[in-house]
Design a protein around this motif. Sequence first.
Motif, mmCIF file in Angstrom:
data_model
loop_
_atom_site.group_PDB
_atom_site.id
_atom_site.type_symbol
_atom_site.label_atom_id
_atom_site.label_comp_id
_atom_site.label_asym_id
_atom_site.label_seq_id
_atom_site.Cartn_x
_atom_site.Cartn_y
_atom_site.Cartn_z
ATOM 1 N N SER A 58 80.263 22.344 14.160
ATOM 2 C CA SER A 58 79.861 21.383 15.189
ATOM 3 C C SER A 58 78.950 20.216 14.687
ATOM 4 O O SER A 58 78.369 20.216 13.680
ATOM 5 N N GLY A 59 78.438 19.471 15.922
ATOM 6 C CA GLY A 59 77.431 18.768 15.613
ATOM 7 C C GLY A 59 76.078 19.211 15.282
ATOM 8 O O GLY A 59 75.156 18.924 14.642
ATOM 9 N N ILE A 60 76.058 20.673 15.755
ATOM 10 C CA ILE A 60 74.939 21.590 15.363
ATOM 11 C C ILE A 60 74.712 21.688 13.908
ATOM 12 O O ILE A 60 73.636 21.501 13.234
ATOM 13 N N SER A 61 76.037 21.784 13.229
ATOM 14 C CA SER A 61 75.801 22.027 11.761
ATOM 15 C C SER A 61 75.712 20.695 11.007
ATOM 16 O O SER A 61 74.856 20.542 10.103
ATOM 17 N N LEU A 134 77.841 25.876 24.224
ATOM 18 C CA LEU A 134 78.413 24.400 24.377
ATOM 19 C C LEU A 134 77.340 23.392 24.847
ATOM 20 O O LEU A 134 77.340 22.271 24.514
ATOM 21 N N ALA A 135 76.413 23.889 25.614
ATOM 22 C CA ALA A 135 75.474 22.885 26.015
ATOM 23 C C ALA A 135 74.400 22.385 24.985
ATOM 24 O O ALA A 135 74.161 21.467 24.820
ATOM 25 N N LEU A 136 74.251 23.562 23.892
ATOM 26 C CA LEU A 136 73.718 23.144 22.550
ATOM 27 C C LEU A 136 74.358 22.189 21.769
ATOM 28 O O LEU A 136 73.950 21.388 21.416
ATOM 29 N N ALA A 137 75.594 22.460 21.882
ATOM 30 C CA ALA A 137 76.604 21.478 20.996
ATOM 31 C C ALA A 137 76.635 20.179 21.636
ATOM 32 O O ALA A 137 76.795 18.876 21.005
ATOM 33 N N ILE A 138 76.472 19.986 23.069
ATOM 34 C CA ILE A 138 76.565 18.667 23.817
ATOM 35 C C ILE A 138 75.005 17.976 23.388
ATOM 36 O O ILE A 138 74.897 16.606 22.986
ATOM 37 N N LEU A 397 64.328 23.594 24.896
ATOM 38 C CA LEU A 397 63.470 24.679 25.148
ATOM 39 C C LEU A 397 63.775 25.698 24.061
ATOM 40 O O LEU A 397 62.868 26.797 23.784
ATOM 41 N N MET A 398 64.717 25.627 23.272
ATOM 42 C CA MET A 398 65.332 26.739 22.507
ATOM 43 C C MET A 398 64.906 26.567 21.062
ATOM 44 O O MET A 398 65.385 27.624 20.250
ATOM 45 N N GLY A 399 64.098 25.571 20.709
ATOM 46 C CA GLY A 399 63.673 25.428 19.082
ATOM 47 C C GLY A 399 64.635 24.660 18.559
ATOM 48 O O GLY A 399 65.372 23.683 18.999
ATOM 49 N N THR A 400 64.682 24.740 17.295
ATOM 50 C CA THR A 400 65.495 23.920 16.433
ATOM 51 C C THR A 400 66.880 24.242 16.699
ATOM 52 O O THR A 400 67.078 25.474 17.159
ATOM 53 N N LEU A 401 67.979 23.507 16.201
ATOM 54 C CA LEU A 401 69.461 23.814 16.213
ATOM 55 C C LEU A 401 70.034 25.143 15.647
ATOM 56 O O LEU A 401 70.742 25.827 16.349
ATOM 57 N N VAL A 402 69.387 25.273 14.422
ATOM 58 C CA VAL A 402 69.945 26.544 13.669
ATOM 59 C C VAL A 402 68.991 27.938 14.607
ATOM 60 O O VAL A 402 70.008 28.632 14.638
ATOM 61 N N GLU A 403 68.036 27.788 14.845
ATOM 62 C CA GLU A 403 67.331 28.890 15.473
ATOM 63 C C GLU A 403 68.033 29.143 16.982
ATOM 64 O O GLU A 403 68.183 30.285 17.270
ATOM 65 N N ALA A 404 68.335 28.177 17.631
ATOM 66 C CA ALA A 404 68.951 28.246 18.969
ATOM 67 C C ALA A 404 70.252 28.832 18.959
ATOM 68 O O ALA A 404 70.683 29.581 19.753
ATOM 69 N N THR A 405 71.102 28.323 17.678
ATOM 70 C CA THR A 405 72.293 29.120 17.594
ATOM 71 C C THR A 405 72.324 30.470 17.242
ATOM 72 O O THR A 405 73.150 31.197 17.891
ATOM 73 N N ASN A 406 71.320 30.871 16.326
ATOM 74 C CA ASN A 406 71.508 32.391 16.200
ATOM 75 C C ASN A 406 70.903 33.163 17.435
ATOM 76 O O ASN A 406 71.357 34.390 17.494
#
Length: 630
Positions: A58-61, A134-138, A397-406
């Motif tokens: 996704s846009g996260i990647s 999905l919230a993170l992906a948005i 509040l979740m940190g970077t995208l990679v960290e939040a995804t994990n």
Amino acid sequence: MTGFNNLDYGVFILYIIASVAVGVWFVREQKSIKDYFLAGQSMNWFMVSISVIAALFSGISYLGAPTEVFNHDMTYSISLVTFFIATPVVALVFLPFFYRLKLYSAYEYLEKRFDLQVRTWSSAMFIIRVVCYLALAIYAPAMAIAEVTGLPLWMSIVGIAGLTTIYTTLGGMKAVIWTDVMQFFVLFGGMLVVGWIAISKIPGGLQGTIEIADFGGKFDIFRDTSWSLTARFTFWGCLIGPLFANLVQMGTDQISVQRYLTAKSLPEAQKSLWFKLIITVPIVILFYLMGAVLYAFYQSHPELLPTDLKQPDRIMPHFVVHELPHGVPGMLIAAIFAATMSTVSSGINALTTASMMDFYRRNMNGNPDPDRMLQLSRRLTAFYGALAMAVAFLMPLMGTLVEATNKIMGLLGGPLLGVFLLGMLTKRANAQGTLLGAFVGSVGLTALAFGAKIDALWFSAFGCVGTFVLGYLFSLATGHPAMEKLQGLVYSPRDVFSKSRATEVLPPEPTDSLQPRDTVAMPVGDEEVAVPPEPAELSQTAERARQSDVTPAAPPSMAPLGASLTDLKKRAKESVQESAARAASDDVDAGDEPAEPPSAAAPPAGPPGAPPAGPPSWKKQSKKRSKGDD
């Protein structure tokens, strides 16, 4: 260059219009829930494969992978190796279960293997996890668009979630898959453009890029080979953790499973997974190399990198806006937007499927009204889109995208994978032990994650292994499940080394009766195959055989796994014919002496009045019997 010009806005808006138009176009093809959720099972392996890739990358990647290398190194790219393990496991273990059991939702399997409570818990965990994901992906592309246009972040979030929800609500799964394919080529074409332009502006070109990135340690994957659970992204953490995370996404995630089930058959679905593996390798490498390229670019031109970037994940959109010629930024921001649309549309469609099949339809009485279910599905799709949009405001509040995804994948996905593995790989696991193991495993993982501060990469592995071990031990203490209920629900090597027992079995329309009314169920190994009823003549003959107290011969063995449906019909027909032949032979038999079989050399019966040439065949006897009955 300081932002979008009219050309950039034009390219971006045209892309959005095209995506929504796809959803409107496919509204006319929706005639049932099967069309809405499974695209009528009309998709070939190539479309399914591209769609799965577009949904998972996704846009996260797009934003997170380059940022990870730009700020650190390529250690996380070692996770690429895990795809070579996860793909065969899903293709050869998970997929045969989903196809053989004719499922709409992956969690239907858990009810068949355990009970309704396990299914409900698992589906609820999936819904919570995917809403957060999905919230993170948005949030990821909204951040990029805010960087580009200067619009407030909240306006970008509302715009992305709203437009994606509209075309998904209208077009269902077929619209999702077609837009996925379109977005796939825009996404990765855009990444190639970024790399080409950046390298052309670095002194020394490609060679200079490699030297600068290598000097900065960006190609290092063995920076930390310790087994520390608290250190960030160690070599072993990046190798073991993502293996479990990929199994969660590919094997237990309704987003992926629903796409597999849109394929025409099990071999088509498996082929899509193998093709996805081939395509994934260059895609992952490209994502991480872009981080090294951007690092080399800004090392060569440090004056172009602002020191006040509020979020590290904005490095890619910043380069796109300020360094690319007019028109290209519009396309690349559209590519980031495209990646998000793929993921969000897939996610909310999967959330709707899980809610409808695991909660609404499962708990309703009687046959559901197809039109009502279709309308309710559209409303749920809109609801989940709005919910994901609301949760997106909490993602900073979740940190970077990679960290939040994990973090999201591990805390909520790891225990779910453990439940699936308990059901598929063990015969001792029962519903009570599995549910208790999943609960204790989830609570323990949460305490370990926030108490011991272990790295997020280990969440999936700890959650899965903890749930599996505890669930198995609790099952040993609470009783053995009935063996007859495990038929076809536990993995067997013969499912891998033989032709699939369900290559032609497809998920049915959602009705109370899974067998069509014009078919009968024939046992085939551990399952039943629908076989069309015999012609009326054969059915009447078989009935006379039963009335004559003649024990019919046992039907021929249906055990060979590779038997085709045509073979099964032929064998069933031959069985009925043999039974009816013996019954008819006994009917015309005079006295208690058995009738002599007809001679192989006997001539055929002559015209009326001619001497009999031997006992008539069973068909002629049946006709005489019918006339006598009349």
